[in-house]
Design a protein around this motif. Structure first.
Motif, PDB file in Angstrom:
ATOM      1  N   VAL A 157     -27.749  -4.554   4.720  1.00 22.11           N
ATOM      2  CA  VAL A 157     -27.274  -3.831   5.903  1.00 22.11           C
ATOM      3  C   VAL A 157     -28.335  -2.860   6.404  1.00 22.11           C
ATOM      4  O   VAL A 157     -28.612  -2.761   7.599  1.00 22.11           O
ATOM      5  CB  VAL A 157     -25.955  -3.100   5.580  1.00 22.11           C
ATOM      6  N   LEU A 160     -31.146  -4.793   8.151  1.00 20.52           N
ATOM      7  CA  LEU A 160     -30.720  -5.296   9.456  1.00 20.52           C
ATOM      8  C   LEU A 160     -30.625  -4.172  10.482  1.00 20.52           C
ATOM      9  O   LEU A 160     -30.956  -4.363  11.662  1.00 20.52           O
ATOM     10  CB  LEU A 160     -29.375  -6.006   9.330  1.00 20.52           C
ATOM     11  N   GLU A 161     -30.184  -3.009  10.065  1.00 21.00           N
ATOM     12  CA  GLU A 161     -30.121  -1.879  10.994  1.00 21.00           C
ATOM     13  C   GLU A 161     -31.522  -1.448  11.422  1.00 21.00           C
ATOM     14  O   GLU A 161     -31.746  -1.078  12.582  1.00 21.00           O
ATOM     15  CB  GLU A 161     -29.360  -0.720  10.358  1.00 21.00           C
ATOM     16  N   THR A 164     -32.720  -4.255  13.948  1.00 18.57           N
ATOM     17  CA  THR A 164     -32.029  -4.349  15.219  1.00 18.57           C
ATOM     18  C   THR A 164     -31.865  -3.016  15.939  1.00 18.57           C
ATOM     19  O   THR A 164     -31.664  -2.997  17.154  1.00 18.57           O
ATOM     20  CB  THR A 164     -30.633  -4.959  15.019  1.00 18.57           C
ATOM     21  N   CYS A 166     -29.324  -1.239  15.518  1.00 18.49           N
ATOM     22  CA  CYS A 166     -27.880  -1.139  15.750  1.00 18.49           C
ATOM     23  C   CYS A 166     -27.151  -0.941  14.423  1.00 18.49           C
ATOM     24  O   CYS A 166     -27.668  -1.295  13.360  1.00 18.49           O
ATOM     25  CB  CYS A 166     -27.345  -2.400  16.434  1.00 18.49           C
ATOM     26  N   ARG A 167     -25.956  -0.395  14.510  1.00 15.01           N
ATOM     27  CA  ARG A 167     -25.127  -0.238  13.320  1.00 15.01           C
ATOM     28  C   ARG A 167     -24.546  -1.592  12.928  1.00 15.01           C
ATOM     29  O   ARG A 167     -24.024  -2.322  13.770  1.00 15.01           O
ATOM     30  CB  ARG A 167     -24.015   0.773  13.575  1.00 15.01           C
ATOM     31  N   ILE A 168     -24.633  -1.945  11.664  1.00 14.69           N
ATOM     32  CA  ILE A 168     -24.162  -3.235  11.166  1.00 14.69           C
ATOM     33  C   ILE A 168     -22.829  -3.046  10.444  1.00 14.69           C
ATOM     34  O   ILE A 168     -22.709  -2.191   9.565  1.00 14.69           O
ATOM     35  CB  ILE A 168     -25.197  -3.870  10.217  1.00 14.69           C
ATOM     36  N   GLN A 169     -21.842  -3.847  10.826  1.00 12.67           N
ATOM     37  CA  GLN A 169     -20.525  -3.795  10.204  1.00 12.67           C
ATOM     38  C   GLN A 169     -20.287  -5.066   9.395  1.00 12.67           C
ATOM     39  O   GLN A 169     -20.742  -6.149   9.787  1.00 12.67           O
ATOM     40  CB  GLN A 169     -19.436  -3.671  11.283  1.00 12.67           C
ATOM     41  N   THR A 170     -19.580  -4.946   8.293  1.00 13.14           N
ATOM     42  CA  THR A 170     -19.173  -6.106   7.503  1.00 13.14           C
ATOM     43  C   THR A 170     -17.672  -6.319   7.680  1.00 13.14           C
ATOM     44  O   THR A 170     -16.928  -5.375   7.969  1.00 13.14           O
ATOM     45  CB  THR A 170     -19.492  -5.915   6.011  1.00 13.14           C
ATOM     46  N   ILE A 176     -21.387 -10.562   7.138  1.00 15.39           N
ATOM     47  CA  ILE A 176     -21.935 -10.000   8.370  1.00 15.39           C
ATOM     48  C   ILE A 176     -21.962 -11.105   9.419  1.00 15.39           C
ATOM     49  O   ILE A 176     -22.618 -12.134   9.229  1.00 15.39           O
ATOM     50  CB  ILE A 176     -23.347  -9.447   8.144  1.00 15.39           C
ATOM     51  N   LEU A 178     -23.114 -12.983  12.651  1.00 20.30           N
ATOM     52  CA  LEU A 178     -24.384 -13.048  13.362  1.00 20.30           C
ATOM     53  C   LEU A 178     -24.159 -13.578  14.779  1.00 20.30           C
ATOM     54  O   LEU A 178     -23.338 -14.478  14.987  1.00 20.30           O
ATOM     55  CB  LEU A 178     -25.363 -13.967  12.620  1.00 20.30           C
TER      56      LEU A 178
END
Length: 389
Positions: A157, A160-161, A164, A166-170, A176, A178
Motif C-alpha cells: 500500500v 502504491l501511494e 500514484t 493517491c490514498r490506497i484502500q483495500t 486492492i 486496480l
C-alpha cells in the motif's frame, strides 16, 4: 530568401536538438541512462536536470527531482504548475516522472524541450550538457524482508501511494482494486507465502470447456509472467511476484506488465473464448427462423411445452443443437453486459441485461427439453419427421 531572425535561429536549434534527443532515446538500452542538464559552469539559478532510463517493462521514463527546481517557495510553486501543465506526474517522494512507450519517443523529446525552455528558461541548447552513461555504477538499494502477509500488504500500500500520489484502500478481503480494462482486476498478498498476486476474471459461465481449455493452452508461456487458467467454467489471468525481499521497483515493473497484458492480450483471449456462436446466427446477423419464431411465441421461455418447442424446430436434432449453442452464447453475452453495466453504475441497464439473460437461459432449458423429446421420444411422428428431414 527567408528573413533571418534571432528567434527563428533559436527555434531551429531547438528543433534540431529535439531530433537529436529522440534519436538518442530510441537507441537507449536497458541499464543505460541519458542525462540532460544545464551546463554546470553556469552558476546562476537552479540547474535543470532530466534523467532518462528504460523501465522494467521497456518503457522510456524521464525523471526530475524537486531539488532541481527553484528553492524559493513562490518560484517552486510556479515550477510545479508548469510541470503539471506539461503532463509530468509528481510522486509523494518529490520525484516527477514522464513515461511513454518506445513508439512515442518523439513526444518525450518534445516535452523535454518544452520543460527546459519553460521551467528553467534555457535560452539555447548550447547551454546544455547531455551525455549518456553507458554502464552507470550500480546504486545501493535498500529492500525489506516482510515478516507476514499484513506487513507485506502495508509495504504494498505504501509503495502504491508513492507511485500514484493517491490514498490506497483495500476491500474487506484485503485486496486492492486496480483501474484496469477491459475487465476489473485486483492485487493482493498471498497468505501462504511471501508473494503478491495480480488476478482477473476474463470469462465465466463457459459451456464449451474443451474449447476454452484449448484456447488457454495456446497462450504463450515465454516472454511473459502472466498466466491464463481455466478453473471449472471460468477463465482467470494471474501474475505472481515473489516477495521474499520487497522492493518498489519490482512492484512497478510488475504493474507495467500486468496493465500491458490486460490492455493488449486479454481482449483477444476474451474474444476467442466467446466467439463460438454457430454459423446459423452469424451469416447475416439474424437468428434462424425457427429460433426467432420460438422467441416471438415465448419471449420469456415460460409458456411453451417441450413438445411444442420441438414442433417449432421441426423435430430436427441438428437444428436444436445449433439453437442451444446460440442461446447459451446469447445468455453469456447478456450476462457480461449486465456485469459491465453494474460496474458503470447503470442500474437500469444492468437490470434489463439480467432480464434478457434470464430469458435466454429459460429458452436454452426449453430447447434441451425439446431435444430430449426428439431423441428419446417413442412417438413415431417425431421419429419419422426427424428422419425425413
Amino acid at each position: 530568401m527567408t528573413d533571418f531572425t534571432v528567434d527563428s535561429n533559436i527555434d531551429d536549434a531547438w528543433r534540431t536538438f529535439a531530433l537529436h534527443v529522440g534519436d538518442r532515446l530510441s537507441h537507449l538500452e536497458p541499464g543505460e541512462t541519458l542525462t540532460i542538464q544545464q551546463d554546470p559552469m553556469i552558476p546562476e539559478g537552479p540547474h535543470g536536470t532530466l534523467r532518462f532510463a528504460i523501465t522494467g517493462s521497456r518503457r522510456l521514463r524521464c525523471t526530475i527531482v524537486d531539488t532541481d527546481l527553484h528553492p524559493t517557495p513562490e518560484y517552486f510553486a510556479e515550477h510545479l504548475g508548469l510541470l503539471a501543465d506539461l503532463g509530468w506526474r509528481r510522486l509523494r517522494n518529490g520525484t516527477h516522472i514522464f513515461e511513454v512507450g518506445r513508439r512515442r519517443v518523439d513526444q518525450l523529446a518534445h516535452v523535454t524541450v518544452l520543460t527546459l525552455r519553460q521551467v528553467w528558461e534555457v535560452v539555447h541548447p548550447a547551454f546544455l550538457d547531455h551525455s549518456p552513461a553507458a554502464r552507470p555504477e550500480p546504486r545501493i538499494e535498500v529492500a525489506v524482508q516482510p515478516f507476514d502477509a499484513d506487513h507485506l500488504r502495508a509495504l504494498l500500500v505504501g509503495s502504491l501511494e508513492d507511485l500514484t500520489g493517491c490514498r490506497i484502500q483495500t476491500d474487506a478481503d484485503g485486496d486492492i482494486a486496480l483501474p484496469t480494462k477491459p475487465v476489473s482486476s485486483w492485487l493482493s498478498p498471498r497468505s501462504d507465502a511471501p508473494r503478491l498476486e495480480f488476478f482477473a476474471r476474463l470469462a465465466g459461465d463457459i459451456t464449451d470447456r474443451r474449447r476454452a481449455a484449448d484456447i488457454v493452452a495456446a497462450q504463450p508461456t515465454m516472454g511473459s509472467a502472466v498466466r491464463v487458467h481455466l478453473l471449472e467454467d471460468e477463465v482467470f489471468a494471474t501474475l505472481t511476484v515473489e516477495c521474499a525481499v520487497f522492493h518498489p521497483h519490482n512492484l512497478s515493473s510488475a504493474l507495467a506488465e500486468w496493465f500491458s497484458f490486460l490492455a493488449d492480450c486479454a481482449p483477444s483471449v476474451i474474444a476467442k473464448v466467446g466467439e463460438d456462436t454457430p454459423l446459423t446466427a452469424r451469416n447475416d446477423g439474424r437468428l434462424p427462423d425457427a429460433l426467432q419464431t420460438l422467441l416471438e411465441l415465448d419471449p420469456d421461455g415460460r409458456s411453451l411445452s417441450a413438445r411444442e418447442v420441438a414442433k417449432i424446430c421441426r423435430y430436427n436434432q441438428a437444428d436444436i443443437l445449433s439453437y442451444i449453442h446460440t442461446s447459451e452464447e446469447q445468455h453469456l453475452t447478456w450476462r457480461r453486459s449486465a456485469v459491465d453495466a453494474a460496474a458503470a453504475s447503470d442500474a437500469v441497464e444492468a437490470d434489463a441485461c439480467r432480464h434478457e439473460a434470464d430469458a435466454w437461459k429459460a429458452t436454452t432449458h426449453n430447447l434441451r427439453a425439446a431435444l430430449r423429446v426428439v431423441v428419446l421420444s417413442d412417438d413415431d411422428t417425431a421419429d419419422s419427421s426427424s428422419t425425413a428431414k
